[in-house]
Design a protein around this motif. Structure first.
Motif, short mmCIF file in Angstrom:
data_model
loop_
_atom_site.label_atom_id
_atom_site.label_comp_id
_atom_site.label_asym_id
_atom_site.label_seq_id
_atom_site.Cartn_x
_atom_site.Cartn_y
_atom_site.Cartn_z
N GLU A 160 0.93 -1.17 -0.02
CA GLU A 160 -0.13 -0.06 -0.16
C GLU A 160 0.88 1.21 0.07
O GLU A 160 0.46 2.49 -0.82
CB GLU A 160 -1.02 0.02 1.20
CG GLU A 160 -2.11 -1.05 1.07
CD GLU A 160 -2.99 -1.42 2.36
OE1 GLU A 160 -2.54 -0.43 3.41
OE2 GLU A 160 -3.84 -2.04 2.20
N ARG A 161 2.00 1.39 0.56
CA ARG A 161 2.83 2.46 0.71
C ARG A 161 3.32 2.43 -0.82
O ARG A 161 3.63 3.67 -1.58
CB ARG A 161 4.11 2.12 1.47
CG ARG A 161 3.82 2.46 2.93
CD ARG A 161 5.08 2.28 3.76
NE ARG A 161 4.90 2.66 5.22
CZ ARG A 161 5.35 3.85 5.67
NH1 ARG A 161 5.77 4.67 5.01
NH2 ARG A 161 4.90 4.07 7.10
N MET A 162 3.78 1.39 -1.44
CA MET A 162 4.33 1.46 -2.66
C MET A 162 3.44 1.99 -3.62
O MET A 162 3.69 2.79 -4.71
CB MET A 162 4.38 -0.15 -3.10
CG MET A 162 5.09 -0.35 -4.56
SD MET A 162 3.87 -0.15 -5.94
CE MET A 162 3.07 -1.64 -5.62
N PHE A 163 2.08 1.98 -3.32
CA PHE A 163 1.03 2.86 -4.53
C PHE A 163 1.27 4.38 -4.41
O PHE A 163 1.37 4.80 -5.32
CB PHE A 163 -0.63 2.52 -3.93
CG PHE A 163 -0.85 1.03 -4.02
CD1 PHE A 163 -0.26 0.36 -5.19
CD2 PHE A 163 -1.87 0.56 -3.41
CE1 PHE A 163 -0.80 -1.13 -5.08
CE2 PHE A 163 -2.18 -0.74 -3.40
CZ PHE A 163 -1.42 -1.55 -4.35
N ILE A 164 1.69 4.76 -3.27
CA ILE A 164 1.88 6.30 -3.25
C ILE A 164 3.11 6.72 -3.82
O ILE A 164 3.19 7.50 -4.61
CB ILE A 164 1.77 6.68 -1.80
CG1 ILE A 164 0.23 6.32 -0.92
CG2 ILE A 164 2.20 8.16 -1.72
CD1 ILE A 164 0.62 6.65 0.40
N LEU A 165 4.13 5.76 -3.81
CA LEU A 165 5.46 5.89 -4.38
C LEU A 165 5.29 5.86 -5.87
O LEU A 165 5.81 6.65 -6.72
CB LEU A 165 6.54 5.00 -3.79
CG LEU A 165 6.74 5.08 -2.39
CD1 LEU A 165 7.59 4.00 -1.96
CD2 LEU A 165 7.37 6.50 -1.88
N LEU A 166 4.44 4.71 -6.21
CA LEU A 166 4.41 4.62 -7.75
C LEU A 166 3.75 5.57 -8.50
O LEU A 166 4.11 6.11 -9.38
CB LEU A 166 3.75 3.28 -8.03
CG LEU A 166 3.51 2.87 -9.35
CD1 LEU A 166 4.91 2.71 -10.11
CD2 LEU A 166 2.79 1.52 -9.56
N GLU A 167 2.77 6.26 -7.69
CA GLU A 167 1.93 7.17 -8.28
C GLU A 167 3.03 8.57 -8.54
O GLU A 167 2.71 9.25 -9.54
CB GLU A 167 0.83 7.82 -7.28
CG GLU A 167 -0.03 8.99 -7.67
CD GLU A 167 -0.93 8.86 -8.73
OE1 GLU A 167 -1.02 9.96 -9.31
OE2 GLU A 167 -1.24 7.82 -9.10
N ALA A 168 3.41 8.80 -7.53
CA ALA A 168 4.63 10.07 -7.46
C ALA A 168 5.52 9.81 -8.56
O ALA A 168 5.80 10.90 -9.26
CB ALA A 168 5.11 10.41 -6.13
N PHE A 169 6.23 8.73 -8.50
CA PHE A 169 7.37 8.31 -9.29
C PHE A 169 6.80 8.46 -10.86
O PHE A 169 7.55 9.28 -11.56
CB PHE A 169 7.70 6.92 -9.07
CG PHE A 169 9.02 6.69 -10.13
CD1 PHE A 169 10.32 6.68 -9.60
CD2 PHE A 169 8.82 5.89 -11.25
CE1 PHE A 169 11.37 6.52 -10.36
CE2 PHE A 169 9.84 5.60 -12.19
CZ PHE A 169 11.28 5.80 -11.64
N SER A 170 5.52 8.07 -11.21
CA SER A 170 5.04 7.99 -12.56
C SER A 170 4.78 9.53 -13.02
O SER A 170 4.77 9.56 -14.18
CB SER A 170 3.57 7.13 -12.83
OG SER A 170 4.11 5.81 -12.30
N ASN A 171 4.47 10.36 -12.30
CA ASN A 171 4.68 11.79 -12.54
C ASN A 171 5.87 12.39 -13.06
O ASN A 171 5.98 13.51 -13.55
CB ASN A 171 3.58 12.52 -11.35
CG ASN A 171 2.25 12.00 -11.23
OD1 ASN A 171 1.73 11.45 -12.16
ND2 ASN A 171 1.64 12.13 -9.86
#
Length: 260
Positions: A160-171
């Motif tokens: 679940e922490r990864m979801f936040i990181l992946l969202e930000a990274f993809s931006n």
């Protein structure tokens, strides 16, 4: 001192004998363990091999029968081995239409095997693979044990922490050509955050993202390696995840423990 986590590149360089990569008594994420021990295959919903939930008695019994050279036992074991996919823990990571669904197998089991230094169990899990590959993987497992490297298991909270990181990274950045490698990077970073640890990595893009996203202390360690500090003492300098404007894309994680 907080836990020091090394990423997959660093343990791979150390295993190959590249000088000045210290890994003794460090920790790895089970994601790194799976990459290093080649558990992950090209199919995002299958593994190259599985690590089932087995009792000590089951391990001892199967191991002895296989070592005895009993042909009938080997055939019976081979039939049983195909069902191990259902006997290992699973994390189903659903990323809506943004990325294909990934099923992560055996993170808990591989962590237990490493932390218990259970070579016999691990060798059993490799049965059925090409003999040359078995030898290669056993030498890697032995390297982990010999250097007293501990393993931190992937969990739903880390995903679940990864979801936040992946969202930000993809931006900010493009995913790697094999996007699962980007997912793995984010899972390793999420593990470091969850454990309030320090991450040693020489992935330049990951360094830039993590340092900027969290305003985290980072320092060079030589060999193009950087230390990212997410330990408790540096928390005041980190921007909280919740303030990052994470967009809920209906990404979800489901845990399956695997039958005994």
């Amino acid at each position: 001192m907080s836990t020091e986590i090394i990423d997959t590149q660093i343990i791979s360089y150390a295993f190959k004998g590249v000088p000045d990569y210290a890994v003794t008594s460090k920790a790895i994420s089970s994601v790194t363990a799976q990459e290093f021990l080649l558990v992950q295959g090209n199919d995002f919903k299958r593994a190259r091999y599985y690590l089932p939930r087995l009792t000590d008695l089951e391990v001892a019994g199967i191991y002895e029968r296989l070592k005895s050279g009993d042909t009938e036992a080997k055939l019976r074991f081979g039939q049983q081995h195909r069902g191990w996919k259902r006997r290992t823990d699973q994390l189903v990571i659903e990323l809506n239409s943004d990325f294909p669904t990934i099923i992560e197998y055996g993170h808990n089991r591989i962590s237990v095997a490493i932390n218990n230094q259970d070579r016999r169990y691990y060798e059993l899990c490799l049965n059925g693979l090409d003999r040359k590959l078995q030898k290669k993987l056993l030498s890697r497992f032995d390297f982990i044990i010999e250097h007293q490297i501990s393993c931190l298991s992937l969990s739903p909270a880390i995903a679940e922490r990864m979801f936040i990181l992946l969202e930000a990274f993809s931006n900010k950045f493009n995913a790697k050509s094999n996007y699962r490698n980007t997912i793995n990077d984010m899972l390793i970073l999420a593990t470091t955050l969850e454990c309030e640890a320090q991450l040693l990595t020489n992935d330049t893009v990951l360094n830039r993202f993590a340092a900027n996203f969290f305003n985290a202390p980072f320092s060079p360690q030589g060999n193009d390696t950087w230390r990212l500090d997410f330990s408790e003492k540096s928390q005041g300098r980190r921007k909280p995840l919740e303030s990052k404007g994470y967009i809920n894309r209906s990404w979800q994680v489901h845990e399956r423990r695997g039958r005994s």
